[in-house]
Every structure is written in C-alpha cells, then in structure tokens.
Design a protein around this motif. Structure first.
Motif, PDB file in Angstrom:
ATOM      1  N   LEU A   5       0.822  -1.205   0.000  1.00 41.02           N
ATOM      2  CA  LEU A   5       0.000   0.000   0.000  1.00 41.02           C
ATOM      3  C   LEU A   5       0.859   1.258   0.000  1.00 41.02           C
ATOM      4  CD1 LEU A   5      -2.849   1.172   0.147  1.00 41.02           C
ATOM      5  CD2 LEU A   5      -2.670   1.061   2.632  1.00 41.02           C
ATOM      6  N   MET A   6       1.967   1.244   0.735  1.00 40.46           N
ATOM      7  CA  MET A   6       2.861   2.411   0.766  1.00 40.46           C
ATOM      8  C   MET A   6       3.486   2.660  -0.605  1.00 40.46           C
ATOM      9  SD  MET A   6       2.793   3.919   3.611  1.00 40.46           S
ATOM     10  CE  MET A   6       1.082   3.476   3.835  1.00 40.46           C
ATOM     11  N   PHE A   7       3.927   1.605  -1.292  1.00 42.96           N
ATOM     12  CA  PHE A   7       4.492   1.782  -2.624  1.00 42.96           C
ATOM     13  C   PHE A   7       3.431   2.247  -3.610  1.00 42.96           C
ATOM     14  CE2 PHE A   7       8.177  -0.731  -1.226  1.00 42.96           C
ATOM     15  CZ  PHE A   7       9.183   0.028  -1.793  1.00 42.96           C
ATOM     16  N   PHE A   8       2.187   1.804  -3.434  1.00 44.67           N
ATOM     17  CA  PHE A   8       1.101   2.262  -4.296  1.00 44.67           C
ATOM     18  C   PHE A   8       0.856   3.755  -4.102  1.00 44.67           C
ATOM     19  CE2 PHE A   8      -3.521   2.906  -4.975  1.00 44.67           C
ATOM     20  CZ  PHE A   8      -3.534   2.669  -6.341  1.00 44.67           C
ATOM     21  N   LEU A  13       1.256   6.776  -6.826  1.00 43.35           N
ATOM     22  CA  LEU A  13       0.228   7.775  -7.145  1.00 43.35           C
ATOM     23  C   LEU A  13       0.766   9.194  -7.007  1.00 43.35           C
ATOM     24  CD1 LEU A  13      -2.976   6.286  -5.483  1.00 43.35           C
ATOM     25  CD2 LEU A  13      -2.417   6.411  -7.901  1.00 43.35           C
ATOM     26  N   LEU A  14       1.520   9.437  -5.946  1.00 41.39           N
ATOM     27  CA  LEU A  14       2.089  10.766  -5.756  1.00 41.39           C
ATOM     28  C   LEU A  14       3.095  11.111  -6.850  1.00 41.39           C
ATOM     29  CD1 LEU A  14       2.620  10.845  -1.884  1.00 41.39           C
ATOM     30  CD2 LEU A  14       0.991  12.184  -3.213  1.00 41.39           C
ATOM     31  N   ALA A  15       3.951  10.156  -7.194  1.00 43.31           N
ATOM     32  CA  ALA A  15       4.947  10.401  -8.229  1.00 43.31           C
ATOM     33  C   ALA A  15       4.280  10.639  -9.584  1.00 43.31           C
ATOM     34  CB  ALA A  15       5.916   9.223  -8.310  1.00 43.31           C
ATOM     35  N   ALA A  16       3.240   9.881  -9.873  1.00 42.01           N
ATOM     36  CA  ALA A  16       2.529  10.077 -11.135  1.00 42.01           C
ATOM     37  C   ALA A  16       1.850  11.442 -11.163  1.00 42.01           C
ATOM     38  CB  ALA A  16       1.503   8.968 -11.336  1.00 42.01           C
ATOM     39  N   LEU A  53       2.864  14.107  -9.729  1.00 42.12           N
ATOM     40  CA  LEU A  53       3.883  15.149  -9.855  1.00 42.12           C
ATOM     41  C   LEU A  53       4.656  15.054 -11.169  1.00 42.12           C
ATOM     42  CD1 LEU A  53       5.254  15.126  -6.209  1.00 42.12           C
ATOM     43  CD2 LEU A  53       3.731  16.809  -7.258  1.00 42.12           C
ATOM     44  N   GLY A  54       4.385  14.042 -11.984  1.00 45.86           N
ATOM     45  CA  GLY A  54       5.008  13.943 -13.293  1.00 45.86           C
ATOM     46  C   GLY A  54       6.261  13.096 -13.357  1.00 45.86           C
ATOM     47  N   PHE A  55       6.560  12.347 -12.307  1.00 49.48           N
ATOM     48  CA  PHE A  55       7.729  11.478 -12.315  1.00 49.48           C
ATOM     49  C   PHE A  55       7.307  10.094 -12.791  1.00 49.48           C
ATOM     50  CE2 PHE A  55       8.622  14.583  -8.908  1.00 49.48           C
ATOM     51  CZ  PHE A  55       9.762  15.161  -9.461  1.00 49.48           C
ATOM     52  N   GLY A  56       7.263   9.914 -14.099  1.00 48.94           N
ATOM     53  CA  GLY A  56       6.751   8.675 -14.678  1.00 48.94           C
ATOM     54  C   GLY A  56       7.598   7.461 -14.363  1.00 48.94           C
ATOM     55  N   GLY A  57       8.918   7.608 -14.395  1.00 52.91           N
ATOM     56  CA  GLY A  57       9.792   6.463 -14.128  1.00 52.91           C
ATOM     57  C   GLY A  57       9.674   5.971 -12.707  1.00 52.91           C
ATOM     58  N   VAL A  58       9.657   6.904 -11.774  1.00 51.81           N
ATOM     59  CA  VAL A  58       9.526   6.540 -10.359  1.00 51.81           C
ATOM     60  C   VAL A  58       8.153   5.926 -10.111  1.00 51.81           C
ATOM     61  CG1 VAL A  58       9.465   7.443  -8.006  1.00 51.81           C
ATOM     62  CG2 VAL A  58      11.128   8.336  -9.642  1.00 51.81           C
ATOM     63  N   ALA A  59       7.130   6.487 -10.734  1.00 52.14           N
ATOM     64  CA  ALA A  59       5.775   5.962 -10.557  1.00 52.14           C
ATOM     65  C   ALA A  59       5.668   4.540 -11.090  1.00 52.14           C
ATOM     66  CB  ALA A  59       4.766   6.863 -11.253  1.00 52.14           C
TER      67      ALA A  59
END
Length: 56
Positions: free
Chosen positions: A6-9, A13-16, A18-24
C-alpha cells in the motif's frame, strides 16, 4: 507486507501526480509484486491451517 504494498502504491500515485513517470512505474511494479507475494503467502497460510487442524 500488505502495508508495504500500500505504501508503494501511494508513492506511485504521488509520483505520477507530480510527473515522475519512471519513479511511478517502478513503485507501481514493486507494489504489484508485493501484493501478489502477500496473496500467495496468505493462501499457503490458510491451507496449512486447514491441514494442521485436528479432525475430531
């Protein structure tokens, strides 16, 4: 383990957002793997609990 999935999910969501596609994508992949490992361990735990139960 479900907590970490759940934490990684949430990180994905937060990374996506903010526009960080690779991290997301990486965080979502890790969350998916952890979730399926949790499911497998849960089913194994249920089956071993049924097998070890004494039949009276």
């Amino acid at each position: 383990m479900l907590y970490w999935a759940l934490m990684f999910f949430i990180v994905a969501l937060l990374a996506a957002g903010l526009g960080f596609g690779g991290v997301a994508g990486a965080a979502a992949g890790i969350a998916k793997i952890l979730f399926f490992v949790f499911l497998v361990l849960f089913v194994v735990s249920l089956l071993t609990g049924l097998v070890r139960r004494p039949v009276v």
